[in-house]
Design an enzyme around this catalytic site. Structure first.
Site, PDB file in Angstrom:
ATOM      1  N   GLY A 218       0.826  -1.198   0.000  1.00  0.00           N
ATOM      2  CA  GLY A 218       0.000   0.000   0.000  1.00  0.00           C
ATOM      3  C   GLY A 218       0.861   1.249   0.000  1.00  0.00           C
ATOM      4  O   GLY A 218       0.362   2.371   0.111  1.00  0.00           O
ATOM      5  N   PRO A 260       5.938  -4.993  -1.089  1.00  0.00           N
ATOM      6  CA  PRO A 260       5.708  -3.846  -1.975  1.00  0.00           C
ATOM      7  C   PRO A 260       5.984  -4.173  -3.440  1.00  0.00           C
ATOM      8  O   PRO A 260       6.902  -4.927  -3.747  1.00  0.00           O
ATOM      9  CB  PRO A 260       6.718  -2.810  -1.479  1.00  0.00           C
ATOM     10  CG  PRO A 260       7.656  -3.524  -0.571  1.00  0.00           C
ATOM     11  CD  PRO A 260       7.233  -4.935  -0.414  1.00  0.00           C
ATOM     12  N   GLY A 261       5.167  -3.631  -4.296  1.00  0.00           N
ATOM     13  CA  GLY A 261       5.417  -3.721  -5.722  1.00  0.00           C
ATOM     14  C   GLY A 261       5.718  -2.329  -6.257  1.00  0.00           C
ATOM     15  O   GLY A 261       6.865  -1.973  -6.557  1.00  0.00           O
ATOM     16  N   TYR A 302      -7.606   2.926 -14.751  1.00  0.00           N
ATOM     17  CA  TYR A 302      -7.709   3.496 -13.407  1.00  0.00           C
ATOM     18  C   TYR A 302      -7.765   5.018 -13.397  1.00  0.00           C
ATOM     19  O   TYR A 302      -7.822   5.624 -12.336  1.00  0.00           O
ATOM     20  CB  TYR A 302      -6.489   3.109 -12.560  1.00  0.00           C
ATOM     21  CG  TYR A 302      -6.186   1.639 -12.468  1.00  0.00           C
ATOM     22  CD1 TYR A 302      -7.135   0.746 -11.974  1.00  0.00           C
ATOM     23  CD2 TYR A 302      -4.943   1.147 -12.844  1.00  0.00           C
ATOM     24  CE1 TYR A 302      -6.845  -0.600 -11.867  1.00  0.00           C
ATOM     25  CE2 TYR A 302      -4.646  -0.210 -12.736  1.00  0.00           C
ATOM     26  CZ  TYR A 302      -5.594  -1.073 -12.250  1.00  0.00           C
ATOM     27  OH  TYR A 302      -5.306  -2.397 -12.145  1.00  0.00           O
ATOM     28  N   CYS A 328      -7.529   1.295 -32.369  1.00  0.00           N
ATOM     29  CA  CYS A 328      -8.849   1.674 -32.869  1.00  0.00           C
ATOM     30  C   CYS A 328      -9.887   1.555 -31.776  1.00  0.00           C
ATOM     31  O   CYS A 328     -10.711   0.646 -31.741  1.00  0.00           O
ATOM     32  CB  CYS A 328      -9.199   0.848 -34.091  1.00  0.00           C
ATOM     33  SG  CYS A 328      -8.142   1.323 -35.450  1.00  0.00           S
ATOM     34  N   TYR A 356       2.987  -2.244 -13.031  1.00  0.00           N
ATOM     35  CA  TYR A 356       1.686  -2.511 -13.658  1.00  0.00           C
ATOM     36  C   TYR A 356       1.560  -1.881 -15.045  1.00  0.00           C
ATOM     37  O   TYR A 356       0.490  -1.439 -15.433  1.00  0.00           O
ATOM     38  CB  TYR A 356       0.534  -2.053 -12.742  1.00  0.00           C
ATOM     39  CG  TYR A 356       0.664  -2.635 -11.363  1.00  0.00           C
ATOM     40  CD1 TYR A 356       0.435  -3.995 -11.148  1.00  0.00           C
ATOM     41  CD2 TYR A 356       1.085  -1.866 -10.280  1.00  0.00           C
ATOM     42  CE1 TYR A 356       0.599  -4.557  -9.894  1.00  0.00           C
ATOM     43  CE2 TYR A 356       1.250  -2.420  -9.024  1.00  0.00           C
ATOM     44  CZ  TYR A 356       1.007  -3.763  -8.845  1.00  0.00           C
ATOM     45  OH  TYR A 356       1.187  -4.324  -7.599  1.00  0.00           O
TER      46      TYR A 356
HETATM   47  C1  LIG Z   1      -0.472  -6.540  -5.705  1.00  0.00           C
HETATM   48  C2  LIG Z   1      -0.121  -7.004  -4.377  1.00  0.00           C
HETATM   49  C3  LIG Z   1       0.892  -6.372  -3.647  1.00  0.00           C
HETATM   50  C4  LIG Z   1       1.654  -5.169  -4.157  1.00  0.00           C
HETATM   51  O1  LIG Z   1       0.919  -3.997  -4.088  1.00  0.00           O
HETATM   52  P1  LIG Z   1       1.599  -2.586  -4.475  1.00  0.00           P
HETATM   53  O2  LIG Z   1       0.492  -1.616  -4.364  1.00  0.00           O
HETATM   54  O3  LIG Z   1       2.121  -2.697  -5.865  1.00  0.00           O
HETATM   55  O4  LIG Z   1       2.704  -2.344  -3.528  1.00  0.00           O
HETATM   56  C5  LIG Z   1       1.206  -6.902  -2.417  1.00  0.00           C
HETATM   57  N1  LIG Z   1       0.557  -7.969  -1.922  1.00  0.00           N
HETATM   58  C6  LIG Z   1      -0.429  -8.598  -2.585  1.00  0.00           C
HETATM   59  C7  LIG Z   1      -1.089  -9.775  -1.983  1.00  0.00           C
HETATM   60  C8  LIG Z   1      -0.802  -8.134  -3.828  1.00  0.00           C
HETATM   61  O5  LIG Z   1      -1.795  -8.745  -4.480  1.00  0.00           O
END
Ligand SMILES: *Cc1c(COP(=O)(O)O)cnc(C)c1O
Length: 401
Positions: A218, A260-261, A302, A328, A356
């Site tokens: 988050g 974290p992603g 989004y 298109c 993403y």
């Molecule tokens: C997608 C996801 C994340 C990563 O969320 P970010 O908002 O990109 O940090 C972490 N844990 C789970 C289980 C997810 O599905």
């Protein structure tokens, strides 16, 4: 990254192309680790789905990160990238028991988020350690409000179902070694996050053999000016203190985990496109690039605002443009955006293109997915080739008619 470096990459590898800066990824990883420096055992599990290129995964392995995976294929990718099974947590939602069993067989940490599968898995494999995904029903509402929400969320086991959960664990004698939450909402207000953490601590007290508590993700990064960034230093300070306190009362040193992603890869990424057409209409000026939502869908899906820089003419006079693609279908990347004067063949760089973006790309309109380049040790490395016509036909079966 420097505009000239990006321009050179577009020249060498063609457009459109994704570029990732390994130095920025490393910086973000280290920033988060040091924010939680006071925790004895910290584990960051990079969320593979944000950007799943195997060379990027190898970079995370080198940094000492673990992985958070949401499908058996992501587990397999992680193993292929050199991660040990115990460095991988598997956090799926709505997958079959069979897939979870397959992941368990590979030796990764299982995370279960519904009572039905928990009961079935626990009955069949009581010895396999399992983490439980909780839905704390907490989300930020307004500025400092804490509201109870996400009742409809499909993720996690509701805290209102804890009694049922405990009965399943007791009946099956299964081994619960972790508690997890990931609400999916941005951490804008640290107090809201700490409030949710308390619910997690309360839940954790019910289990005697925990090894870790996973606080999900988050972490918010800025996309446009004025955006709030999660204050990870403040969060680190406050949560670490509370976590260490909890470990004392729990009577065991636990691992604090995050997954974290976006925080780790978003700002490291640039998406480079070339301007095909500048089109004046009666109401606006369109800059049409050699891409569309087949390559970067976040603005359309989004409403995300990715900053766009004309790196071919960064100091030109600013004008208002609508930046759109060549699909298109309506594929507006930016509406009425101030960008320095655009000419055909200019290269536009989309920022925050690490998370993403490529991982959500498709072949819509039978277009090729772009190439990916990792800027590592001051050199550009091709980490994914641009697709070719063979990729479009791959798996298609042409029958005799
Ligand atoms: C997608 C996801 C994340 C990563 O969320 P970010 O908002 O990109 O940090 C972490 N844990 C789970 C289980 C997810 O599905």
């Amino acid at each position: 990254m420097e505009h000239n470096t990006l321009l050179q990459i577009a020249k060498d590898f063609g457009s459109p192309v994704y570029v990732y800066d390994a130095e920025k990824i490393t910086f973000q990883y280290k920033r988060l680790t040091s924010a939680f420096g006071k925790v004895k055992q910290l584990k960051l599990n990079y969320a593979v789905k944000a950007l799943s290129n195997i060379s990027v995964l190898k970079l995370f392995n080198q940094l000492g990160s673990g992985l958070d995976t949401v499908s058996i294929q992501e587990v397999q990718l992680g193993l292929k990238a050199g991660f040990k099974p115990e460095q991988i947590i598997y956090t799926p939602n709505g997958v079959s028991l069979a897939e979870i069993e397959k992941a368990a067989k590979l030796g990764v940490q299982i995370n279960i988020d519904n009572l039905s599968v928990l009961e079935q898995f626990g009955t069949k494999h009581p010895k396999t350690p399992v983490c439980i995904r909780i839905n704390p029903h907490v989300m930020a509402g307004g500025n400092t409000n804490i509201s109870v929400g996400h009742i409809d969320s499909k993720f996690g086991i509701s805290i209102h179902q804890i009694p049922h959960l405990l009965r399943i664990v007791e009946n099956t004698q299964m081994n619960i070694n972790g508690i997890h939450m990931h609400t999916g909402s941005d951490i804008l207000d640290i107090d809201v996050f700490l409030y949710a953490s308390e619910i997690l601590f309360d839940t954790a007290k019910n289990f005697k053999n925990l090894d870790f508590i996973d606080f999900g993700s988050g972490f918010k990064v800025p996309y446009k000016s004025g955006d709030i960034e999660t204050n990870v230093e403040e969060l680190g300070e406050k949560l670490s203190k509370r976590f260490n306190q909890f470990c004392k009362t729990y009577g065991k040193q636990l691992t604090l985990a995050f997954e974290p992603g976006k925080f780790l890869v978003s700002e490291a990424g640039y998406f480079l496109t070339s301007v095909n057409v500048v089109k004046q209409t009666t109401s606006t000026v369109f800059a049409q690039v050699d891409s569309g939502f087949n390559h970067l869908i976040r603005p359309m899906l989004y409403g995300s605002q990715h900053e766009i820089v004309n790196i071919s003419n960064p100091d030109g006079r600013e004008r208002f443009y609508s930046v759109v693609g060549y699909i298109c279908e309506t594929d507006t990347f930016a509406n009425n955006r101030r960008i320095s004067e655009i000419n055909e063949d200019d290269i536009l760089a989309f920022k925050n293109a690490g998370a993403y973006c490529y991982s959500m790309a498709s072949n819509y309109n039978s277009r090729y997915r772009p190439a990916e380049v990792l800027w590592y040790n001051k050199k550009a490395h091709l980490i994914r080739k641009r697709e070719t016509f063979d990729d479009i036909l791959n798996n298609q079966v042409e029958i005799d008619l």
